[in-house]
Motif scaffolding. Structure first.
Motif, mmCIF file in Angstrom:
data_model
loop_
_atom_site.group_PDB
_atom_site.id
_atom_site.type_symbol
_atom_site.label_atom_id
_atom_site.label_comp_id
_atom_site.label_asym_id
_atom_site.label_seq_id
_atom_site.Cartn_x
_atom_site.Cartn_y
_atom_site.Cartn_z
ATOM 1 N N UNK A 183 0.835 -1.208 0.000
ATOM 2 C CA UNK A 183 0.000 0.000 0.000
ATOM 3 C C UNK A 183 0.868 1.256 0.000
ATOM 4 N N UNK A 184 1.940 1.249 0.774
ATOM 5 C CA UNK A 184 2.821 2.417 0.821
ATOM 6 C C UNK A 184 3.520 2.644 -0.510
ATOM 7 N N UNK A 185 4.080 1.581 -1.096
ATOM 8 C CA UNK A 185 4.779 1.717 -2.369
ATOM 9 C C UNK A 185 3.838 2.200 -3.469
ATOM 10 N N UNK A 186 2.650 1.610 -3.534
ATOM 11 C CA UNK A 186 1.707 2.022 -4.576
ATOM 12 C C UNK A 186 1.170 3.421 -4.297
ATOM 13 N N UNK A 187 1.002 3.749 -3.016
ATOM 14 C CA UNK A 187 0.534 5.091 -2.678
ATOM 15 C C UNK A 187 1.530 6.163 -3.092
ATOM 16 N N UNK A 188 2.809 5.903 -2.854
ATOM 17 C CA UNK A 188 3.843 6.860 -3.278
ATOM 18 C C UNK A 188 3.849 6.992 -4.795
ATOM 19 N N UNK A 189 3.702 5.852 -5.489
ATOM 20 C CA UNK A 189 3.669 5.908 -6.955
ATOM 21 C C UNK A 189 2.454 6.693 -7.437
ATOM 22 N N UNK A 190 1.296 6.419 -6.871
ATOM 23 C CA UNK A 190 0.086 7.135 -7.277
ATOM 24 C C UNK A 190 0.218 8.628 -7.008
ATOM 25 N N UNK A 191 0.775 8.987 -5.871
ATOM 26 C CA UNK A 191 0.887 10.397 -5.504
ATOM 27 C C UNK A 191 1.852 11.140 -6.428
ATOM 28 N N UNK A 192 2.924 10.474 -6.849
ATOM 29 C CA UNK A 192 3.948 11.135 -7.667
ATOM 30 C C UNK A 192 3.698 10.992 -9.165
ATOM 31 N N UNK A 193 2.737 10.183 -9.570
ATOM 32 C CA UNK A 193 2.515 9.908 -10.987
ATOM 33 C C UNK A 193 1.909 11.122 -11.698
ATOM 34 N N UNK A 194 2.547 11.513 -12.780
ATOM 35 C CA UNK A 194 1.978 12.557 -13.634
ATOM 36 C C UNK A 194 1.930 12.123 -15.099
ATOM 37 N N UNK A 195 2.636 11.018 -15.439
ATOM 38 C CA UNK A 195 2.646 10.554 -16.828
ATOM 39 C C UNK A 195 1.270 10.083 -17.275
ATOM 40 N N UNK A 196 0.507 9.489 -16.361
ATOM 41 C CA UNK A 196 -0.842 9.055 -16.719
ATOM 42 C C UNK A 196 -1.694 10.242 -17.158
ATOM 43 N N UNK A 197 -1.620 11.335 -16.393
ATOM 44 C CA UNK A 197 -2.369 12.535 -16.759
ATOM 45 C C UNK A 197 -1.831 13.153 -18.041
ATOM 46 N N UNK A 198 -0.531 13.120 -18.218
ATOM 47 C CA UNK A 198 0.077 13.730 -19.400
ATOM 48 C C UNK A 198 -0.306 12.982 -20.675
ATOM 49 N N UNK A 199 -0.443 11.652 -20.584
ATOM 50 C CA UNK A 199 -0.716 10.853 -21.771
ATOM 51 C C UNK A 199 -2.205 10.701 -22.059
ATOM 52 N N UNK A 200 -3.020 10.580 -21.009
ATOM 53 C CA UNK A 200 -4.400 10.168 -21.211
ATOM 54 C C UNK A 200 -5.432 11.206 -20.784
ATOM 55 N N UNK A 201 -5.011 12.337 -20.234
ATOM 56 C CA UNK A 201 -5.964 13.328 -19.741
ATOM 57 C C UNK A 201 -5.651 14.682 -20.371
ATOM 58 N N UNK A 202 -6.635 15.261 -21.018
ATOM 59 C CA UNK A 202 -6.491 16.608 -21.571
ATOM 60 C C UNK A 202 -7.411 17.599 -20.866
ATOM 61 N N UNK A 203 -8.332 17.116 -20.069
ATOM 62 C CA UNK A 203 -9.232 17.986 -19.316
ATOM 63 C C UNK A 203 -8.524 18.477 -18.059
ATOM 64 N N UNK A 204 -8.333 19.779 -17.966
ATOM 65 C CA UNK A 204 -7.544 20.350 -16.879
ATOM 66 C C UNK A 204 -8.193 20.135 -15.510
ATOM 67 N N UNK A 205 -9.490 19.943 -15.479
ATOM 68 C CA UNK A 205 -10.160 19.705 -14.212
ATOM 69 C C UNK A 205 -9.813 18.365 -13.586
#
Length: 304
Positions: free
Chosen positions: A212-234
């Protein structure tokens, strides 16, 4: 008649071992202090720089504390409504992502830890392949698009549900649970779900907390998912907002020199303040989870 006095002295080998142990401890403490300073000084410099005024940050002639303190950077970050919305997105995707990922991996590990599972070898081989090979960026994007996850909150959760590396950790931990516990539970009428939730999960808290800690840190620091798959700024998380600040600072260097210095200095201060604010939740949560990093919770549960 004089009584003979007996004197005992340590063997020569023991004296040498004590001396070597002292030397090792001294060297070990020295190296740890050096590594601690190497880690703490840059982190402290980021915190100090985040409290520096624009002029002090432009001069940059400080390490431990700026010559002029200002909270303008934090005021600008906290007064931005998009930052608060990004914070909610980051908190939501981290909390829900950790719960879903840990539960999914625990269910998979429980099944794969059973020797009587049909096709267990095939499933394990398929899982190992995913650790070394992937479809690539473009096929993954097309898959996400075909699933209808583009510009949705679930793009942060569903693709990150499975990690065979975490399944292996849990699977090996589940194998250490004595068979007597499961057999006695099933004799009393417990189902597989009861065995998993009431026996394996409570006894596997250290492994579950680590994942849970390792995945939580990854989820918190992840921005590539938003950069690749999200264009809605909200739907941008905090890390994507931080990425935007960095790119704006780089774009400022292409403008006039004076304007570039002013804009880049302001952007750098906001960037540093955002880094500090995004790091605080991890620093708060980690000590709470650390107490679960204990081995041997099952010691003495069953005497074979």
């Amino acid at each position: 008649m004089k009584k003979a006095s007996l004197s005992f002295s340590k063997p020569k080998s023991s004296v040498v071992q004590d001396k070597d142990s002292k030397v090792f401890n001294i060297v070990n403490v020295f190296l740890l202090l050096v590594f601690t300073v190497i880690i703490i000084v840059p982190v402290w410099n980021i915190v100090a720089s985040s409290f520096a005024s624009a002029d002090a940050l432009a001069k940059g002639n400080f390490i431990f504390w700026p010559s002029e303190i200002s909270t303008d950077n934090y005021q600008r970050v906290l007064s931005d409504p998009s930052m608060w919305k990004a914070l909610v997105i980051s908190l939501g995707k981290t909390a829900l992502g950790v719960a879903a990922h840990t539960a999914f991996c625990a269910i998979m590990a429980y099944a794969l830890s059973k020797k009587n599972l049909r096709g267990r070898g095939l499933y394990s081989t398929m899982g190992i392949i995913t650790m070394f090979f992937s479809g690539g960026m473009i096929p993954t994007y097309l898959l996400i698009k075909s699933l209808g996850l583009l510009n949705t909150f679930w793009v942060y959760i569903i693709p990150a549900l499975f990690s065979y590396y975490d399944v292996i950790i849990l699977m090996n931990f589940f194998r250490d649970v004595p068979d007597s516990l499961e057999e006695s539970a099933k004799i009393d009428g417990a189902s597989d779900w009861d065995v998993l939730l009431k026996i394996f999960v409570p006894l596997s808290k250290p492994a579950l907390a680590t994942i849970a800690l390792f995945h939580g840190v990854w989820q918190w620091n992840d921005f590539m998912t938003a950069k690749l798959y999200v264009t809605e700024r909200g739907l941008y998380p905090l890390q994507m907002k931080l990425y935007e600040i960095i790119t704006q600072s780089q774009a400022a260097s292409q403008q006039g020199l004076n304007a570039a210095i002013e804009i880049s200095t302001t952007s750098k201060g906001i960037q540093l303040a955002t880094i500090v604010l995004t790091t605080v939740p991890i620093l708060v949560i980690y000590p709470m989870v650390q107490r679960y990093f204990v081995s041997g919770m099952m010691l003495g549960a069953v005497k074979e």
